[in-house]
Design an enzyme around this catalytic site. Structure first.
Site, mmCIF file in Angstrom:
data_model
loop_
_atom_site.group_PDB
_atom_site.id
_atom_site.type_symbol
_atom_site.label_atom_id
_atom_site.label_comp_id
_atom_site.label_asym_id
_atom_site.label_seq_id
_atom_site.Cartn_x
_atom_site.Cartn_y
_atom_site.Cartn_z
ATOM 1 C CG ASP A 68 -20.443 5.786 -21.332
ATOM 2 O OD1 ASP A 68 -19.853 4.718 -21.599
ATOM 3 O OD2 ASP A 68 -21.104 6.419 -22.170
ATOM 4 C CG ASP A 86 -24.509 4.984 -16.219
ATOM 5 O OD1 ASP A 86 -25.064 5.009 -17.325
ATOM 6 O OD2 ASP A 86 -23.611 5.784 -15.885
#
Length: 180
Positions: free
Chosen positions: A10, A8
Site C-alpha cells: 500500500d 511494500d
C-alpha cells in the site's frame, strides 16, 4: 549483491488510504507501478512483497478479500510480463506483539525462507518509517518513495540519512535499470 527487491504494497504498488484498502475495487495501482514490476522482473530481479494488513485484525475485510486483491495485483503484473515471486503479509493489529508486523522483521524472514535467498543487500522499497526500519534491521538497502505516505515520512525527517528518495516505484525502477 542479491537480485532480490522487496516492496511494500500500500502506497508503493497501489494507492493507499487512511481508511484502509478494504476491497479489490479499492485496490488501484499507483501509476506506473505495475509496469515497473514487470520491467524489474524481466531484468532478472526476484520480487517480493511485504505488507502490514491490520485491516484483517480490525475486521475491515476478510482474508478472502485480501487474496482477491493479491490475485488482481498478480494478474496485472503478469499482463506486463512480470512475476511476483513471494507475497508475505501481517494480518495482526499493532498491539498484538507479533514478530511479522513491520518494523519487525518476520515478513522478511518469511521471504528469505520461502525463496531461499538472503535479504541482506536487497533493495527494500517503502513509503513509511516502519518500512525503512525493517529494511535496516535486515541489512537491506532502504528506499523511500513519495507516493502513499512517503511525503508524510519525508516531512517527519526521521531516520532518513543515506536513504535514497524517489518519486515513485517507476522512478526507482528507471534509476535502477539505468534508463527512463
Amino acid at each position: 549483491m542479491t537480485r532480490l527487491i522487496i516492496l511494500d504494497r500500500d502506497g508503493v504498488i497501489n494507492e493507499d488510504s487512511d481508511n484502509y484498502i478494504r476491497s479489490v475495487d479499492e485496490w488501484i495501482p499507483v501509476p506506473g507501478s505495475i509496469e515497473a514490476i514487470g520491467r524489474l522482473s524481466k531484468a532478472g530481479y526476484t520480487l517480493a512483497v511485504a505488507t502490514n494488513q491490520s485491516g484483517i485484525a480490525r475486521g475491515y475485510y476478510p482474508m478472502s478479500e485480501l487474496e482477491a486483491m493479491h490475485d488482481k495485483m498478480n494478474h496485472l503484473v503478469q499482463e506486463q510480463g512480470g512475476h511476483i515471486d513471494c507475497i508475505t503479509f501481517c494480518p495482526h493489529g499493532p498491539d498484538e506483539g507479533c514478530q511479522c508486523r513491520k518494523p519487525e522483521t518476520g515478513l522478511v524472514d518469511q521471504i528469505e525462507q520461502r525463496l531461499g535467498l538472503p535479504a541482506s543487500g536487497a533493495w527494500f522499497v517503502g513509503d513509511s518509517l516502519k518500512d525503512l526500519q525493517c529494511a535496516r534491521r535486515k541489512n537491506c538497502q532502504p528506499v523511500l518513495v513519495r507516493t502513499g505516505k512517503g511525503e508524510r515520512t519525508l516531512a517527519k525527517g526521521e531516520e532518513l540519512e543515506d536513504v535514497p528518495v524517489f518519486e515513485s516505484l517507476a522512478d526507482f525502477t528507471d534509476h535502477l535499470l539505468g534508463h527512463p
